[in-house]
Design an enzyme around this catalytic site. Structure first.
Site, mmCIF file in Angstrom:
data_model
loop_
_atom_site.group_PDB
_atom_site.id
_atom_site.type_symbol
_atom_site.label_atom_id
_atom_site.label_comp_id
_atom_site.label_asym_id
_atom_site.label_seq_id
_atom_site.Cartn_x
_atom_site.Cartn_y
_atom_site.Cartn_z
ATOM 1 N N ASP A 62 84.086 -16.211 110.447
ATOM 2 C CA ASP A 62 84.127 -17.557 111.034
ATOM 3 C C ASP A 62 85.206 -18.413 110.372
ATOM 4 O O ASP A 62 85.532 -19.493 110.853
ATOM 5 C CB ASP A 62 82.768 -18.260 110.849
ATOM 6 C CG ASP A 62 81.853 -18.067 112.055
ATOM 7 O OD1 ASP A 62 82.380 -17.928 113.166
ATOM 8 O OD2 ASP A 62 80.625 -18.079 111.858
ATOM 9 N N LYS A 74 76.922 -12.868 121.393
ATOM 10 C CA LYS A 74 77.770 -12.202 120.398
ATOM 11 C C LYS A 74 77.401 -10.721 120.301
ATOM 12 O O LYS A 74 78.276 -9.861 120.187
ATOM 13 C CB LYS A 74 77.632 -12.900 119.041
ATOM 14 C CG LYS A 74 78.326 -14.263 119.019
ATOM 15 C CD LYS A 74 77.952 -15.135 117.837
ATOM 16 C CE LYS A 74 78.535 -16.536 118.024
ATOM 17 N NZ LYS A 74 78.126 -17.502 116.991
ATOM 18 N N GLN A 105 74.550 -18.005 111.792
ATOM 19 C CA GLN A 105 74.514 -18.898 112.955
ATOM 20 C C GLN A 105 74.064 -20.296 112.529
ATOM 21 O O GLN A 105 73.024 -20.450 111.899
ATOM 22 C CB GLN A 105 73.572 -18.314 114.025
ATOM 23 C CG GLN A 105 73.544 -19.110 115.309
ATOM 24 C CD GLN A 105 74.900 -19.139 116.024
ATOM 25 O OE1 GLN A 105 75.531 -18.105 116.224
ATOM 26 N NE2 GLN A 105 75.362 -20.327 116.390
#
Ligand code: NAD
Length: 285
Positions: free
Chosen positions: A119, A52, A96
């Site tokens: 997200d 990422k 994460q």
């Protein structure tokens, strides 16, 4: 049989993103910024976060990585999220997963400001999507939708069978395909571990999306000839190699189009995270 090349498509979409990032800098002096939080030492998470970061650099997005020790408490993590929620230079916040066991994952994800929830896991963003007015689309199912749209695969009126009902992939995949318009308007069936006559249902699919986390689960006898097969799975085999949830060698001969693993859905997931970060920055007043 057509191979749906996610890696090549990701490169195309990322160059579009980089161009828009440059425009945002020129016109409004805003550099999109993604803050990633990594708690502990999970090896797969280390790789995901590193990928990422690389994608951010490639697209002109500022990346900030916060590494916290494995013994971090829920309260400590909440403090960092509050700080990032308030920081006007940060547009996207990514926690994460998975988090260490002592941390309350729901409480953490709920604490991310919905406008920075790139997200799209926050209940407000899930609710907006289910009402057909999304702010952000969750990255993996968004990537799958783009893979279909940009390969000219019509979803309108088609029977799509999604295997898996997780909050991250299966459920939002169905919601995205049910939306009105391009890349939507599908007839969606979601099947899962409690479904009876699974193969009878998958054989009815014009488009099959497989997200269950079981190596090579889907075999040719479960697929209608000519169907489009999208494999979301990422499974590590005993020899260390990665494979999907689809038995590629058996299904490729019956499918009309199929994604490889790796090089299918994976590169698009990261790309959609970049796109959502750009969108978050564009939405700031
Ligand atoms: P999950 O474990 O949260 O959910 C799996 C789902 O599959 C469940 O809803 C379960 O009901 C269903 N399932 C399990 N066994 C089944 C069976 N035998 N028959 C029918 N349904 C069954 O997993 P997830 O987070 O949705 O991830 C699914 C897969 O996708 C995993 O391999 C994961 O690594 C991968 N993944 C890939 C990406 C990507 O970027 N490509 C992103 C997220 C997840």
């Amino acid at each position: 049989m057509k191979i749906l090349d996610g890696k090549a498509l990701a490169a195309v979409v990322q160059s579009e993103i980089a161009e828009k990032v440059a425009q945002l800098k020129n016109k409004r002096n805003i550099t999109p910024c993604l803050a990633a939080i990594l708690v502990g030492n999970d090896p797969a998470s280390q790789i995901y976060v590193a990928n990422k970061e690389k994608a951010c650099q490639k697209n002109g997005i500022a990346g900030k990585l916060f590494r916290l020790p494995a013994e971090t408490t829920t309260v400590e993590l909440l403090q960092l999220i509050e700080q990032l929620n308030a920081d006007t230079a940060v547009h996207g916040i990514l926690v994460q997963l998975p988090l260490p066991k002592q941390i309350n994952e729901k409480e953490i994800l709920d604490a991310v400001r919905p406008e920075k929830d790139v997200d799209a896991f926050h209940p407000e963003n899930v609710g907006l999507l289910s009402q057909g007015r999304p702010r952000f689309l969750p990255c993996t199912p968004y990537g799958v939708q783009q893979l279909l749209v940009r390969n000219g695969i019509e979803t309108r009126g088609k029977h799509v069978v999604v295997i898996g009902r997780s909050d991250i992939v299966g459920k939002p995949m169905g919601l995205i395909l049910l939306q009105k318009g391009v890349g939507g308007d599908a007839t969606v069936t979601t099947v899962h571990s409690r479904t009876e006559n699974l193969a009878g249902l998958t054989r009815q699919a014009d488009i099959l999306i497989v997200a269950i986390g079981k190596a090579k689960f889907l075999t040719a006898d479960m697929v209608k000839p000519g169907a489009v097969v999208v494999d979301v799975g990422i499974n590590r085999q005993p020899d260390g190699k990665i494979c999907g949830d689809v038995n590629f060698d058996s299904v490729k001969d019956i499918a009309g189009a199929i994604t490889p693993v790796p090089g299918g859905v994976g590169p698009l997931t990261i790309t959609m995270l970049m796109l959502n970060t750009l969108t978050a920055a564009e939405l700031t007043a």
